[in-house]
Enzyme design. Structure first.
Site, PDB file in Angstrom:
ATOM      1  N   PHE A 113      69.180 -18.071 -14.676  1.00  0.00           N
ATOM      2  CA  PHE A 113      69.744 -17.017 -15.513  1.00  0.00           C
ATOM      3  C   PHE A 113      68.591 -16.168 -16.051  1.00  0.00           C
ATOM      4  O   PHE A 113      67.573 -16.710 -16.506  1.00  0.00           O
ATOM      5  CB  PHE A 113      70.538 -17.652 -16.657  1.00  0.00           C
ATOM      6  CG  PHE A 113      71.371 -16.675 -17.407  1.00  0.00           C
ATOM      7  CD1 PHE A 113      72.593 -16.244 -16.884  1.00  0.00           C
ATOM      8  CD2 PHE A 113      70.950 -16.154 -18.618  1.00  0.00           C
ATOM      9  CE1 PHE A 113      73.364 -15.322 -17.577  1.00  0.00           C
ATOM     10  CE2 PHE A 113      71.720 -15.235 -19.312  1.00  0.00           C
ATOM     11  CZ  PHE A 113      72.932 -14.821 -18.791  1.00  0.00           C
ATOM     12  N   ASP A 184      68.115 -26.445 -17.794  1.00  0.00           N
ATOM     13  CA  ASP A 184      69.077 -25.626 -18.534  1.00  0.00           C
ATOM     14  C   ASP A 184      70.470 -26.099 -18.102  1.00  0.00           C
ATOM     15  O   ASP A 184      70.831 -26.010 -16.924  1.00  0.00           O
ATOM     16  CB  ASP A 184      68.855 -24.144 -18.201  1.00  0.00           C
ATOM     17  CG  ASP A 184      69.793 -23.223 -18.985  1.00  0.00           C
ATOM     18  OD1 ASP A 184      70.874 -23.686 -19.384  1.00  0.00           O
ATOM     19  OD2 ASP A 184      69.440 -22.039 -19.166  1.00  0.00           O
TER      20      ASP A 184
HETATM   21  C1  LIG Z   1      72.038 -20.560 -17.623  1.00  0.00           C
HETATM   22  C2  LIG Z   1      71.999 -19.754 -18.885  1.00  0.00           C
HETATM   23  N1  LIG Z   1      70.894 -19.807 -19.658  1.00  0.00           N
HETATM   24  C3  LIG Z   1      70.805 -19.085 -20.800  1.00  0.00           C
HETATM   25  C4  LIG Z   1      71.834 -18.267 -21.229  1.00  0.00           C
HETATM   26  C5  LIG Z   1      71.682 -17.429 -22.477  1.00  0.00           C
HETATM   27  O1  LIG Z   1      72.195 -18.018 -23.597  1.00  0.00           O
HETATM   28  P1  LIG Z   1      72.159 -17.335 -25.037  1.00  0.00           P
HETATM   29  O2  LIG Z   1      72.840 -16.009 -24.908  1.00  0.00           O
HETATM   30  O3  LIG Z   1      72.947 -18.288 -25.876  1.00  0.00           O
HETATM   31  O4  LIG Z   1      70.764 -17.209 -25.482  1.00  0.00           O
HETATM   32  C6  LIG Z   1      73.019 -18.212 -20.470  1.00  0.00           C
HETATM   33  C7  LIG Z   1      74.138 -17.368 -20.907  1.00  0.00           C
HETATM   34  O5  LIG Z   1      75.173 -17.281 -20.315  1.00  0.00           O
HETATM   35  C8  LIG Z   1      73.099 -18.965 -19.263  1.00  0.00           C
HETATM   36  O6  LIG Z   1      74.171 -18.911 -18.489  1.00  0.00           O
END
Ligand SMILES: Cc1ncc(COP(=O)(O)O)c(C=O)c1O
Length: 397
Positions: A113, A184
């Site tokens: 992501f 993650d």
């Molecule tokens: C794999 C992954 N990591 C990080 C995030 C970002 O999270 P946040 O907006 O809570 O910082 C997301 C958001 O959808 C995600 O899908």
């Protein structure tokens, strides 16, 4: 045995809507409304500031962390709640890099992501120590784990395709070459059985607003393996991660273990709805949720492919190589998803051409899947998407 009829009855699912977007934002657990009202009226309203002690607000990030810990196979006392996932990625990465000061490579993949990659870029700039963010294709990750790698920072389930990495295997290879691993779990927690302890993850992070149904903007979580807990530097050394926050000392001293990953004041109202959401998970077994998700996913894939061949499966065909979502490519995917939503089937779209459907057994059953297949295929084969109304790009897709 998990009773999925009971879990479904515990959600508010709007009339006329089939919801296949719980991989992005879970629906409202009915009890969250009353829990939230109680916290507002009886705790915030009546207790005012004494709520921090009397209602136990200050202890909740650790208590809720443990409830999430059960779903990801964490040891008790090693998961902490708070902030957003982006922040927790930053903290985990900073801590992991500090544990491998002689290495400069952060290895990730192109399926990660973007925020994870952006946070790594920002951290590299801040540290100014010539770290390199190396991004390879997901299928090349294993071979790219070398003795240069300080940290493998990877999202287990790909947000676009649902492709799932083998956590235990990649972690083992990273450890054999002397690196550390951050997982993650944004698309894993509440979706697939995760075992951070058995898989020997060093750090894990995730969010609670997707499969865990904590509500929009619900706080993130971080896991630090017990073997690192006393050796990690939290990077964001906020007062609530201090060993004695109310001593108001001049300089920072880290709290014991994962508590040092706390930064500032916890979001009490958001934790109230998350607590109600986690009640639904009590007694639910992740292996059963995953098995049921794969049953429903197979049904969905078969139905779409039979009635709607213009959609191409973007997710792995092997159920064990998938998380709990199914994605299809379609050239007019954005418009088609808008049209599906207008016809009561909610999924979402990820650029450039992915129609994404979350398969969440806590509140979806065969009837929902069959109805979704019917609507998606009607939209696509009947060209219902071909309408100017559906071409308007909204800020959130
Ligand atoms: C794999 C992954 N990591 C990080 C995030 C970002 O999270 P946040 O907006 O809570 O910082 C997301 C958001 O959808 C995600 O899908």
């Amino acid at each position: 045995m998990t009773d999925f009829t009971t879990t479904k009855s515990r959600f508010h699912l709007p009339q006329g809507v089939t919801y296949l977007d719980g991989n992005s934002l879970g629906p409202l657990p009915i009890a969250a409304t009353t829990r939230m009202a109680e916290v507002m009226q009886e705790e915030w309203g009546e207790m005012l500031i004494t709520g921090w002690n009397t209602a136990g607000w200050m202890a909740q990030p650790g208590q809720l962390g443990d409830r999430i810990g059960r779903l990801i196979g964490a040891e008790a006392g090693h998961v902490m709640l708070g902030d957003t996932l982006s922040i927790k990625v930053y903290q985990a990465l900073a801590a992991a890099l500090a544990l491998r000061p002689d290495r400069k490579v952060i290895l990730s993949d192109t399926g990660n992501f973007p925020t994870d990659l952006y946070m790594a870029e920002g951290l590299i700039d801040t540290l100014g120590q010539d770290h390199e963010l190396r991004c390879v294709a997901p299928e090349e990750v294993e071979d790219a784990i070398t003795e240069e790698v300080a940290v493998l920072m990877i999202t287990e389930v790909d947000y676009r395709t649902g492709r799932r990495h083998d956590m235990a295997r990649l972690t083992q290879k990273a450890h054999e070459t002397g690196g550390l691993v951050i997982w993650d779990l944004a698309h894993s927690a509440g979706a697939v059985p995760v075992d951070v302890t058995g898989g020997k993850a060093d750090f894990a992070v995730g969010c609670t607003y997707k499969f865990l149904n904590g509500g929009p903007g619900a706080p993130a979580f971080i896991y630090v393996a017990p073997r690192h807990a006393e050796a990690t530097a939290p990077a964001l050394s906020g007062w609530l991660g201090h060993a004695a926050p109310f001593a108001f000392e001049q300089t920072y001293r880290a709290a014991p273990g994962v508590a040092r990953m706390r930064v500032g004041t916890p979001p009490v109202l958001a934790m109230a709805s998350l607590a109600a959401a986690l009640d639904v998970w009590d007694g639910v077994e992740m292996t059963q949720v995953y098995a049921r998700a794969q049953e429903l996913s197979e049904r969905f894939i078969k139905g779409i492919e039979a009635a709607c061949p213009m959609l191409t499966l973007a997710s792995p065909r092997d159920p064990h190589a998938r998380g709990s979502q199914v994605s299809f490519r379609f050239e007019h995917g954005y418009e088609a998803m808008q049209a599906c939503i207008a016809h009561g089937v909610i999924g979402d779209f990820r650029a450039p051409d992915i129609m994404r459907f979350g398969i969440t057994p806590l509140y979806l059953d065969e009837g929902d899947i069959d109805h979704a297949i019917e609507v998606v295929c009607k939209v696509v084969t009947g060209h219902l998407w071909n309408d100017d109304r559906y071409r308007q790009r909204a800020a959130v897709t």
